[in-house]
Enzyme design. Structure first.
Site, PDB file in Angstrom:
ATOM      1  N   ASP A 237      10.422 -24.948 -25.632  1.00  0.00           N
ATOM      2  CA  ASP A 237       9.086 -25.287 -25.132  1.00  0.00           C
ATOM      3  C   ASP A 237       9.053 -26.702 -24.529  1.00  0.00           C
ATOM      4  OD1 ASP A 237       6.386 -24.742 -24.713  1.00  0.00           O
ATOM      5  OD2 ASP A 237       6.065 -23.997 -26.734  1.00  0.00           O
TER       6      ASP A 237
ATOM      7  N   ASP B 110       0.000 -20.278 -20.868  1.00  0.00           N
ATOM      8  CA  ASP B 110       0.024 -19.157 -21.817  1.00  0.00           C
ATOM      9  C   ASP B 110      -0.872 -17.994 -21.396  1.00  0.00           C
ATOM     10  OD1 ASP B 110       1.642 -20.828 -23.196  1.00  0.00           O
ATOM     11  OD2 ASP B 110       0.450 -20.862 -25.030  1.00  0.00           O
TER      12      ASP B 110
HETATM   13  C1  GLA Z   1       3.297 -22.978 -26.214  1.00  0.00           C
HETATM   14  C2  GLA Z   1       4.038 -21.775 -25.630  1.00  0.00           C
HETATM   15  C3  GLA Z   1       3.615 -20.532 -26.404  1.00  0.00           C
HETATM   16  C4  GLA Z   1       3.961 -20.696 -27.888  1.00  0.00           C
HETATM   17  C5  GLA Z   1       3.307 -21.968 -28.436  1.00  0.00           C
HETATM   18  C6  GLA Z   1       3.809 -22.313 -29.834  1.00  0.00           C
HETATM   19  O1  GLA Z   1       1.931 -22.897 -26.004  1.00  0.00           O
HETATM   20  O2  GLA Z   1       3.770 -21.640 -24.272  1.00  0.00           O
HETATM   21  O3  GLA Z   1       4.249 -19.382 -25.889  1.00  0.00           O
HETATM   22  O4  GLA Z   1       5.346 -20.759 -28.051  1.00  0.00           O
HETATM   23  O5  GLA Z   1       3.574 -23.103 -27.608  1.00  0.00           O
HETATM   24  O6  GLA Z   1       3.238 -23.474 -30.349  1.00  0.00           O
END
Ligand code: GLA
Length: 403
Positions: free
Chosen positions: A147, A202
């Site tokens: 990430d 997301d």
């Molecule tokens: C980010 C990523 C998500 C998930 C969260 C976890 O938002 O894009 O897919 O992995 O972190 O904290």
């Protein structure tokens, strides 16, 4: 002579280790990830049960291979800087969990972050890249999602290249999933660095909404679909655009919206990471996630990302060239009313510059199969007439029948 042997050994070792990393993710990775449904509520019990369910529901046999623990499995670092898994939620340790998953014929994935902290505030990988890669190799981790939170001042390319080379150095073959939300256009540079890269922020479990948080937004599936522009030439075997994990079965969408979401991810040659509670999955959700004909479109060995051919009045027509001269076609009805389509093959000759393929169903005859109802719909000598319900799809495969 000794020198020659040493040089030979060095080359052999480098060659052997490079070989291990070839041919990974030659079709879009498929699996299950804990985040969309469970967020930080992960434990070894939950992950073991997910592995059990992948087997008992037929999902493993349909192609879902990776079981991935997302954020929140980690709580700190020890005095030597090694990552410490949550001892309460993962009392048997990560290696035992990986072994359990491997014994089921599945592969094991984990999550970390290129910044100092993960998005849920757990320790990130910054400054510990080799230590972490070494630990993952020791545990037998087959997939890493990496990430981009708490990465102030870091450069995407440098950070992901560093982790990629550390993973190779550690020596255990691993699929590397970049998750910097499309911020540095990774499709332009990450083909050699990882196997998939997120293209957007997301996903949110709705058909076409924006979910606003303080400083960012999550996006419904149609919003994410619209963001997949001008990048299809960068996808292919071993390197995929990732429009984020599936929300199928998470309750925010109707059955037809879930079907449209899944169909479009298959048309996009997107990674298919289920994100629902497999234990309480409805038969409808299970049928969507395990539709072999639709998955075959996603997993087609050519690995060409689908193309949006037309968009008229809420009805989109998408095409995807498949092996053996076949094509997938998906009519997506984004509007709130049912629509009748009449698709005349002679008037729709399509050239795809990315795959160098041309669909000319007036020169070649194709059989048509509806991939959701499984009905044969005749051939392309006649215009295709059908109804497409609101927020649903008609997805067909064209199989070359004669020249
Ligand atoms: C980010 C990523 C998500 C998930 C969260 C976890 O938002 O894009 O897919 O992995 O972190 O904290």
């Amino acid at each position: 002579m000794k020198k020659i042997i040493l040089v030979f050994l060095l080359f052999f070792t480098l060659f052997a280790s490079a070989q291990k990393f070839q041919n990974l993710a030659m079709t879009p990775p498929m699996g299950w990830n804990s985040w969309n449904k469970f967020q930080c509520n992960v434990s070894e019990k939950l992950i073991r049960e997910a592995a059990d369910e992948l087997v008992s529901t037929g999902m493993r046999d349909a192609g879902y291979q990776f079981v991935v623990i997302d954020d929140c499995w980690q709580v700190g670092r020890d005095s030597m800087g090694f990552i410490v898994p949550d001892p309460i939620r993962f009392p048997s340790g990560i290696k035992a969990l990986a072994d359990y998953i491997h014994a089921k014929g599945l592969k094991f994935g984990i999550y970390s972050c290129a910044g100092t902290k993960t998005c849920a505030g757990r320790p990130g990988g910054r400054g510990h890249e080799f230590q972490d890669a070494y630990m993952y190799a020791k545990w037998g981790v087959d997939y890493l999602k990496y990430d981009w939170c708490s990465s102030n001042g870091q450069d995407q390319k440098e950070s992901y290249k560093l982790m990629s080379s550390m993973l190779k150095e550690a020596g255990h073959p691993i699929v590397f999933s970049l998750c910097e939300w499309g911020s540095s256009k990774p499709w332009e540079w990450a083909g050699e660095v990882g196997h998939l890269w997120r293209t957007t922020g997301d996903i949110f479990d709705c058909f076409d909404c924006e979910k606003k948080y303080d400083s960012w937004s999550a996006w419904g599936v149609m919003k994410i679909l619209d963001m997949q522009k001008d990048m299809r030439q960068y996808a292919g075997p071993g390197h995929w655009n990732d429009p984020d994990m599936l929300e199928v079965g998470n309750g925010g969408m109707t059955e037809n919206e879930d079907r449209a979401h899944f169909s479009m991810w298959c048309m996009l040659a997107a990674p298919l990471m289920a994100g629902n509670d497999l234990k309480s999955m409805s038969p409808q959700t299970q049928a969507i996630l395990t539709n072999a004909d639709v998955i075959a479109v996603n997993q087609d060995v050519l690995g060409v990302q689908g193309l949006k051919y037309k968009s008229e009045d809420g009805l989109e027509t998408w095409l995807k060239p498949l092996k053996g001269g076949d094509w997938a076609l998906c009519f997506l009805n984004r509007s709130s009313e049912s629509k009748m389509i009449e698709f005349d093959w002679t008037k729709n000759v399509v050239s795809d510059p990315v795959s160098n393929r041309k669909l000319d169903a007036s020169a070649e005859v194709f059989k048509i199969k509806d991939l959701w109802t499984k009905k044969e719909l005749g051939n392309t000598q006649k215009a295709l007439k059908a109804e497409v319900k609101s927020h649903d799809v008609l997805m067909v495969r064209l199989s070359l029948s004669k020249k």
